[in-house]
Design a protein around this motif. Structure first.
Motif, PDB file in Angstrom:
ATOM      1  N   ARG A  50      29.648  28.326  52.959  1.00 44.45           N
ATOM      2  CA  ARG A  50      29.598  28.997  51.659  1.00 44.45           C
ATOM      3  C   ARG A  50      28.602  30.148  51.672  1.00 44.45           C
ATOM      4  O   ARG A  50      28.840  31.204  51.078  1.00 44.45           O
ATOM      5  CB  ARG A  50      29.213  28.003  50.567  1.00 44.45           C
ATOM      6  CG  ARG A  50      30.336  27.057  50.163  1.00 44.45           C
ATOM      7  CD  ARG A  50      30.232  26.664  48.702  1.00 44.45           C
ATOM      8  NE  ARG A  50      30.533  27.793  47.822  1.00 44.45           N
ATOM      9  CZ  ARG A  50      30.263  27.802  46.527  1.00 44.45           C
ATOM     10  NH1 ARG A  50      29.676  26.752  45.954  1.00 44.45           N
ATOM     11  NH2 ARG A  50      30.564  28.851  45.778  1.00 44.45           N
ATOM     12  N   ALA A  51      27.479  29.953  52.352  1.00 46.31           N
ATOM     13  CA  ALA A  51      26.484  31.027  52.437  1.00 46.31           C
ATOM     14  C   ALA A  51      27.031  32.221  53.201  1.00 46.31           C
ATOM     15  O   ALA A  51      26.737  33.375  52.871  1.00 46.31           O
ATOM     16  CB  ALA A  51      25.212  30.506  53.092  1.00 46.31           C
ATOM     17  N   GLY A  52      27.835  31.980  54.227  1.00 42.39           N
ATOM     18  CA  GLY A  52      28.410  33.068  55.011  1.00 42.39           C
ATOM     19  C   GLY A  52      29.593  33.737  54.346  1.00 42.39           C
ATOM     20  O   GLY A  52      29.940  34.864  54.698  1.00 42.39           O
ATOM     21  N   LEU A  53      30.213  33.026  53.393  1.00 43.83           N
ATOM     22  CA  LEU A  53      31.394  33.547  52.701  1.00 43.83           C
ATOM     23  C   LEU A  53      31.167  33.440  51.189  1.00 43.83           C
ATOM     24  O   LEU A  53      31.858  32.684  50.489  1.00 43.83           O
ATOM     25  CB  LEU A  53      32.638  32.752  53.109  1.00 43.83           C
ATOM     26  CG  LEU A  53      32.999  32.789  54.595  1.00 43.83           C
ATOM     27  CD1 LEU A  53      34.044  31.731  54.909  1.00 43.83           C
ATOM     28  CD2 LEU A  53      33.482  34.167  54.997  1.00 43.83           C
ATOM     29  N   PRO A  54      30.209  34.181  50.657  1.00 40.87           N
ATOM     30  CA  PRO A  54      29.850  34.019  49.239  1.00 40.87           C
ATOM     31  C   PRO A  54      30.960  34.396  48.275  1.00 40.87           C
ATOM     32  O   PRO A  54      30.945  33.978  47.108  1.00 40.87           O
ATOM     33  CB  PRO A  54      28.636  34.941  49.073  1.00 40.87           C
ATOM     34  CG  PRO A  54      28.769  35.962  50.170  1.00 40.87           C
ATOM     35  CD  PRO A  54      29.388  35.216  51.319  1.00 40.87           C
ATOM     36  N   LEU A  74      34.812  52.308  55.281  1.00 43.64           N
ATOM     37  CA  LEU A  74      33.975  51.229  54.757  1.00 43.64           C
ATOM     38  C   LEU A  74      33.890  51.369  53.239  1.00 43.64           C
ATOM     39  O   LEU A  74      33.275  52.305  52.734  1.00 43.64           O
ATOM     40  CB  LEU A  74      32.579  51.296  55.392  1.00 43.64           C
ATOM     41  CG  LEU A  74      31.588  50.218  54.976  1.00 43.64           C
ATOM     42  CD1 LEU A  74      32.110  48.840  55.358  1.00 43.64           C
ATOM     43  CD2 LEU A  74      30.231  50.471  55.610  1.00 43.64           C
ATOM     44  N   ARG A  75      34.466  50.424  52.526  1.00 48.00           N
ATOM     45  CA  ARG A  75      34.509  50.501  51.070  1.00 48.00           C
ATOM     46  C   ARG A  75      33.657  49.430  50.392  1.00 48.00           C
ATOM     47  O   ARG A  75      33.535  49.417  49.178  1.00 48.00           O
ATOM     48  CB  ARG A  75      35.955  50.388  50.579  1.00 48.00           C
ATOM     49  CG  ARG A  75      36.838  51.568  51.025  1.00 48.00           C
ATOM     50  CD  ARG A  75      38.179  51.558  50.310  1.00 48.00           C
ATOM     51  NE  ARG A  75      38.949  52.759  50.594  1.00 48.00           N
ATOM     52  CZ  ARG A  75      39.856  52.853  51.550  1.00 48.00           C
ATOM     53  NH1 ARG A  75      40.107  51.813  52.320  1.00 48.00           N
ATOM     54  NH2 ARG A  75      40.524  53.986  51.759  1.00 48.00           N
ATOM     55  N   SER A  76      33.082  48.536  51.176  1.00 52.76           N
ATOM     56  CA  SER A  76      32.269  47.468  50.597  1.00 52.76           C
ATOM     57  C   SER A  76      30.791  47.766  50.824  1.00 52.76           C
ATOM     58  O   SER A  76      30.383  48.161  51.915  1.00 52.76           O
ATOM     59  CB  SER A  76      32.612  46.121  51.243  1.00 52.76           C
ATOM     60  OG  SER A  76      31.688  45.124  50.838  1.00 52.76           O
ATOM     61  N   ALA A  77      30.010  47.571  49.761  1.00 46.78           N
ATOM     62  CA  ALA A  77      28.562  47.715  49.882  1.00 46.78           C
ATOM     63  C   ALA A  77      27.885  46.364  50.082  1.00 46.78           C
ATOM     64  O   ALA A  77      26.652  46.267  50.093  1.00 46.78           O
ATOM     65  CB  ALA A  77      27.995  48.381  48.623  1.00 46.78           C
ATOM     66  N   GLY A  78      28.681  45.320  50.262  1.00 38.11           N
ATOM     67  CA  GLY A  78      28.131  43.980  50.428  1.00 38.11           C
ATOM     68  C   GLY A  78      27.492  43.796  51.789  1.00 38.11           C
ATOM     69  O   GLY A  78      27.756  44.552  52.732  1.00 38.11           O
TER      70      GLY A  78
END
Length: 211
Positions: free
Chosen positions: A40-44, A103-107
């Motif tokens: 879960r921590a790796g895939l929030p 790259l469209r994600s700022a996560g």
């Protein structure tokens, strides 16, 4: 489980690992077993219910299995089966292909996603005859990175379990910036041979974007 109802091998593979989050679960487990909380921590972005459902489906497909650790840990972990580990070349190929997309994600990248970003962007020509062993300590997680003969290997390990030329301590975001945006290496991050660490972080050129 939904199916494409298509006898093609690609369709049959996607029946097993094509659902949302499935291959990212595989990515999170390629470097070793994890507890549900670690996944879960790796895939929030995955809800608890969706993650549980995908794990059940991957177990049914014999891609993932559950195992109980012996005491004193005595906790349950998920790990890849032999069939699941056969997906590593697929994951690496997708990582290389996808790294050229905008790259469209700022996560943030999860630690395991960052490790596979390293594996997918390693440049043997940039390494040349360089040989070195570096322990990457990212918070509570440690990885042994070794470059030799133009090859790059990466293993999850316990801190200090394997002798290394240097230890590099950094957060995942910091290591990502060092490797992919050329940030300067702070001497305080390195224990041991600093030249090995400085050379290592320059072996992963940022992929050119596809037109």
């Amino acid at each position: 489980m939904r199916t494409y109802d298509d006898p093609c091998g690609i369709a049959r593979a996607l029946d097993q690992v094509g659902e949302r989050w499935a291959l990212l679960i595989v990515r999170e487990l390629l470097l070793g077993p994890k507890r549900f909380t670690d996944l879960r921590a790796g895939l929030p972005g995955a809800s608890q219910n969706v993650l549980s459902q995908r794990l059940r489906e991957l177990e049914e497909s014999q891609v993932v299995r559950r195992r109980k650790l012996p005491p004193p840990a005595a906790s349950q972990v998920y790990e890849l089966t032999d069939r699941g580990r056969e997906l590593e070349p697929v994951v690496l190929a997708l990582a290389r292909w996808g790294s050229r997309a905008p790259l469209r994600s700022a996560g943030p990248l999860s630690v395991d996603a960052l490790m596979y970003a390293l594996k997918s962007t390693f440049d043997p020509e940039a390494a040349g005859d360089f040989a070195g062993r570096l322990e990457l300590r990212l918070g509570e997680q440690s990885f042994l990175a070794e470059v030799s003969g133009g090859r790059f290997t990466l293993l999850r390990t316990e801190p200090g379990a394997v002798p290394a030329d240097a230890v590099l301590r950094a957060g995942a975001d910091t290591l990502r910036a060092l490797v992919f945006t050329g940030d300067r290496l702070d001497p305080g991050m390195v224990e041991g041979d600093r030249q090995v660490a400085e050379r290592f972080v320059r072996l992963f050129p940022r992929p050119a974007m596809s037109s």
